[in-house]
Design a protein around this motif. Structure first.
Motif, PDB file in Angstrom:
ATOM      1  N   LYS A 185     -23.390   5.872  23.574  1.00 22.08           N
ATOM      2  CA  LYS A 185     -22.734   6.340  24.788  1.00 22.08           C
ATOM      3  C   LYS A 185     -21.209   6.377  24.632  1.00 22.08           C
ATOM      4  CE  LYS A 185     -22.565   5.711  29.800  1.00 22.08           C
ATOM      5  NZ  LYS A 185     -23.050   4.925  30.954  1.00 22.08           N
ATOM      6  N   GLU A 199     -24.364  20.335  23.747  1.00 26.98           N
ATOM      7  CA  GLU A 199     -25.195  19.792  24.821  1.00 26.98           C
ATOM      8  C   GLU A 199     -26.290  18.874  24.280  1.00 26.98           C
ATOM      9  OE1 GLU A 199     -24.594  19.990  27.910  1.00 26.98           O
ATOM     10  OE2 GLU A 199     -23.081  21.577  27.962  1.00 26.98           O
ATOM     11  N   GLN A 202     -24.720  15.628  23.866  1.00 27.51           N
ATOM     12  CA  GLN A 202     -24.275  15.071  25.141  1.00 27.51           C
ATOM     13  C   GLN A 202     -25.427  14.443  25.915  1.00 27.51           C
ATOM     14  OE1 GLN A 202     -20.964  17.048  26.946  1.00 27.51           O
ATOM     15  NE2 GLN A 202     -21.907  16.946  28.959  1.00 27.51           N
ATOM     16  N   VAL A 203     -26.625  15.053  25.849  1.00 31.21           N
ATOM     17  CA  VAL A 203     -27.752  14.467  26.582  1.00 31.21           C
ATOM     18  C   VAL A 203     -28.157  13.120  25.997  1.00 31.21           C
ATOM     19  CG1 VAL A 203     -28.670  16.700  27.332  1.00 31.21           C
ATOM     20  CG2 VAL A 203     -29.523  15.661  25.213  1.00 31.21           C
ATOM     21  N   ALA A 321     -34.692  10.685  26.105  1.00 36.33           N
ATOM     22  CA  ALA A 321     -33.409  11.163  26.629  1.00 36.33           C
ATOM     23  C   ALA A 321     -33.210  12.640  26.316  1.00 36.33           C
ATOM     24  CB  ALA A 321     -32.263  10.348  26.041  1.00 36.33           C
ATOM     25  N   ALA A 322     -33.712  13.077  25.176  1.00 33.51           N
ATOM     26  CA  ALA A 322     -33.525  14.464  24.744  1.00 33.51           C
ATOM     27  C   ALA A 322     -34.287  15.455  25.605  1.00 33.51           C
ATOM     28  CB  ALA A 322     -33.954  14.615  23.290  1.00 33.51           C
ATOM     29  N   GLN A 323     -35.332  15.010  26.281  1.00 31.60           N
ATOM     30  CA  GLN A 323     -36.138  15.938  27.074  1.00 31.60           C
ATOM     31  C   GLN A 323     -35.327  16.607  28.182  1.00 31.60           C
ATOM     32  OE1 GLN A 323     -39.362  17.122  26.578  1.00 31.60           O
ATOM     33  NE2 GLN A 323     -38.830  16.149  24.624  1.00 31.60           N
ATOM     34  N   SER A 324     -34.279  15.941  28.648  1.00 29.90           N
ATOM     35  CA  SER A 324     -33.463  16.541  29.710  1.00 29.90           C
ATOM     36  C   SER A 324     -32.742  17.797  29.215  1.00 29.90           C
ATOM     37  CB  SER A 324     -32.448  15.525  30.239  1.00 29.90           C
ATOM     38  OG  SER A 324     -31.518  15.157  29.224  1.00 29.90           O
ATOM     39  N   PHE A 325     -32.550  17.916  27.907  1.00 30.19           N
ATOM     40  CA  PHE A 325     -31.912  19.104  27.336  1.00 30.19           C
ATOM     41  C   PHE A 325     -32.677  20.365  27.712  1.00 30.19           C
ATOM     42  CE2 PHE A 325     -31.883  22.278  23.963  1.00 30.19           C
ATOM     43  CZ  PHE A 325     -30.536  22.493  23.748  1.00 30.19           C
ATOM     44  N   LEU A 328     -31.923  21.740  31.262  1.00 24.50           N
ATOM     45  CA  LEU A 328     -30.557  22.045  31.666  1.00 24.50           C
ATOM     46  C   LEU A 328     -30.472  23.467  32.215  1.00 24.50           C
ATOM     47  CD1 LEU A 328     -28.499  20.520  28.707  1.00 24.50           C
ATOM     48  CD2 LEU A 328     -28.659  19.634  31.044  1.00 24.50           C
TER      49      LEU A 328
END
Length: 349
Positions: A185, A199, A202-203, A321-325, A328
Motif C-alpha cells: 500500500k 490501474e 493501483q487496485v 484485490a485484483a478482481q475489482s480491476f 472498474l
C-alpha cells in the motif's frame, strides 16, 4: 509442455500449407503485392529495425537475434533485421508512433498498449491475475476472440506478427520487503506507460509510477520509486538488484508478448516477405521460450546469491484485490458487453 507442442505443430502446419493462421491470416489477402513487387524493387534488400527495451543476453534478445538470423537465411539475404536492444531506438511509445508513420520498425508490445491505441478490449488480457497458467494464455491466443482483436488492431494501423513469445511472469523488486498486500500500500512502483498496468497496480494498493524501463535503475538509486515489476530474467539481466534487495513473487501478470509493425509497412511487403517475417518470428518465439525457462531458474538462483531476499506470498489476497480491476467503470464503460466472461470462456477457464 503443451504450449511447445501446440506451437511447434502449428508452425509446421503453417509452413507446410504455405499459409498463415490466427493474427497472421491477412497475409494471403496481400498476394497482389507479390505481383506488384516483381521487378527491380523485388531485388532490393528490405531492412527492418527491431527495437526493444531488454538487454543483451536476455531470452528476448536471444530470440530477436534468432529471428534476424532466420529471416536473412530464409529470404536468401533479400531481407535483413537489425536488432537494437536496451532502448537504443527509444521508448516503446515512440517506436509505435514511428511505425504508425510508416517506418520499417518492429517492437514488442502487449494488450495494455493496444487498449490505448484504439482497441479497448485488448487491455483486459493484461489485467492482474487473469491467467492461472500458461495453458490458458495459449488457448486464448488461438481463439476466434483473439483473432478478432488482432483484426481490430490492424484497422488502427498496427499489425501483430506473432503472439507466441513468453516475456515472463511479472514480479515486484523493491527497496523494502513486501510480505502482504498491506505492505504494498502506497509504495511507488514503476509500471509501463499505459492505463491498464497503472490501474492494475493501483487496485493492489500501490502508487503506480509510469516511466520507461531504461530509467528504472537510476530511479531506484535516487529513491524516485520504491520498486518496479518485471520478470525475474529482466530483473537480473538489468542488474536492478544492485539498487533493490527484495523480490516478491507476486506473479500478478503472466506476460506473453506480441511483436508488431505498422500495417502500412507490412502491406508494402510482398506476400512471400510477409510469410517469411511471420513464420520466422513464430519459430524464434519457440526458441525464446526455451531460453526463458532456462534463464528464469538460473536468474532466481543468481539473485539469491547476490543477496536478494526472495519472498513468497499468499497470492489469494492479491487475487481477491485484483478482481475489482475487472469492475472498474473506466474500463467496463469502453469494453464490449460481457468481455470478461467471454475471455474466460475463450481461455478455457
Amino acid at each position: 509442455m503443451r504450449y511447445k507442442r501446440i506451437l511447434s505443430m502449428g508452425l509446421a502446419a503453417a509452413m507446410a500449407a504455405g499459409m498463415l493462421t490466427g493474427c497472421s491470416s491477412s497475409a494471403q489477402e496481400n498476394t497482389g503485392n507479390a505481383a506488384s513487387g516483381a521487378g527491380d524493387s523485388a531485388a532490393e534488400q528490405v531492412v527492418i529495425q527491431l527495437g526493444y527495451e531488454n538487454n543483451p543476453g536476455e531470452a528476448i534478445d536471444l530470440g530477436c537475434n534468432e529471428w534476424a538470423r532466420l529471416v536473412e537465411e530464409k529470404s536468401g539475404g533479400t531481407m535483413k533485421i537489425e536488432v537494437f536492444p536496451s532502448s537504443q531506438l527509444g521508448a516503446k511509445v515512440d517506436l509505435i508512433d514511428q511505425m504508425l508513420a510508416g517506418a520499417p520498425v518492429i517492437t514488442l508490445a502487449d494488450g495494455a498498449f493496444y487498449a490505448d491505441r484504439g482497441v479497448p478490449d485488448f487491455g483486459i488480457l493484461f489485467g492482474p491475475y487473469l491467467f492461472s497458467d500458461w495453458e490458458e494464455c495459449w488457448t486464448l491466443t488461438e481463439s476466434d476472440l483473439y483473432a478478432d482483436l488482432c483484426s481490430d488492431l490492424e484497422e488502427q494501423g498496427l499489425k501483430i506478427l506473432t503472439s507466441n513469445w513468453i516475456y515472463g511472469d511479472r514480479h515486484i523488486l523493491s527497496k523494502k520487503p513486501i510480505r502482504s498486500l498491506a505492505d504494498l500500500k502506497g509504495m511507488k512502483i514503476r509500471v509501463p506507460s499505459n492505463d491498464i498496468q497503472v490501474e492494475g497496480m493501483q487496485v493492489l494498493g500501490a502508487n503506480p509510477t509510469p516511466m520507461a524501463l531504461g530509467d528504472v535503475y537510476t530511479a531506484l538509486q535516487q529513491g524516485t520509486i520504491d520498486g518496479f515489476e518485471q520478470p525475474i530474467t529482466v530483473i537480473y539481466a538489468g542488474k536492478y538488484y544492485e539498487a533493490a534487495k527484495y523480490l516478491t513473487l507476486t506473479e500478478h501478470v503472466k506476460n506473453n508478448t506480441t511483436w508488431i509493425c505498422g500495417t502500412d509497412f507490412f502491406n508494402s511487403l510482398t506476400a512471400e516477405q510477409q510469410q517469411i517475417l511471420i513464420e520466422c518470428g513464430e519459430e524464434a518465439g519457440i526458441y525464446n521460450n526455451e531460453q526463458y525457462f532456462q534463464q528464469e531458474e538460473e536468474a532466481l538462483n543468481a539473485l539469491k546469491e547476490a543477496g536478494v531476499e526472495v519472498i513468497e506470498i499468499d497470492k489469494d489476497e492479491f487475487r481477491e484485490a485484483a478482481q475489482s480491476f475487472y469492475q472498474l467503470d473506466k474500463f467496463t464503460s469502453v469494453w464490449s458487453d460481457g468481455l470478461y466472461d467471454r475471455v474466460k470462456e475463450a481461455m478455457g477457464a
